[in-house]
Design a protein around this motif. Sequence first.
Motif, mmCIF file in Angstrom:
data_model
loop_
_atom_site.group_PDB
_atom_site.id
_atom_site.type_symbol
_atom_site.label_atom_id
_atom_site.label_comp_id
_atom_site.label_asym_id
_atom_site.label_seq_id
_atom_site.Cartn_x
_atom_site.Cartn_y
_atom_site.Cartn_z
ATOM 1 N N ASN A 289 -5.195 -1.823 -4.199
ATOM 2 C CA ASN A 289 -4.011 -1.585 -3.374
ATOM 3 C C ASN A 289 -4.031 -0.167 -2.824
ATOM 4 O O ASN A 289 -3.081 0.573 -2.931
ATOM 5 N N THR B 264 0.812 -1.207 0.000
ATOM 6 C CA THR B 264 0.000 0.000 0.000
ATOM 7 C C THR B 264 0.850 1.262 0.000
ATOM 8 O O THR B 264 0.382 2.305 -0.439
ATOM 9 N N LYS C 232 -4.227 2.907 0.012
ATOM 10 C CA LYS C 232 -3.561 3.142 1.283
ATOM 11 C C LYS C 232 -4.481 2.743 2.416
ATOM 12 O O LYS C 232 -5.657 3.051 2.424
#
Length: 170
Positions: A162, A34, A164
């Motif tokens: 993906n 991430t 954060k």
Amino acid sequence: MADGREQAAQGDDRLPPPRPLDSIDRDILRILQTDGRASIRSVAERVHVSRANAYARINRLIDDGVIRGFSARVNHERAGQGASAYITLKIVQNSWRTVREQLRALPGAAHIALVSGDFDVLLLVHTPDNRTLRELVLTKLQSIPEVLSTRTLLVFEETDLNRKLAPDEI
């Protein structure tokens, strides 16, 4: 990367046999997936190990070929690549390696997979516009002798999985 790490990142056959990952390794991978720019200090704090331990674990994951490299996630539309498509290809039997090398050279090729099912190859491409996409399919792809047929699936919208993670999600 140097020596063994470069080989590991490229999928070299000389990699050590896979070893099981523990929960800390999996947490480190999730953090780096991430945020590939996360500092060793940040990773160590988030998985509750020392910086030396986090550094050693990340290096082992690289050396073992688990981590193949670090990259940026790109918003293709903002980068001038507003047309995306998945293209399925049927290819001549046993021509995968030859076709793969030709597909790698295509402008905008983002992902290539040999798959099972009704077609042989799944190709993801990003191009500036539909005209360029059409030229890529009709001129470049269909001129590869080993490509028997193609089918183009336009991408209307993408969701990046993906993303954060919030600190409480780690």
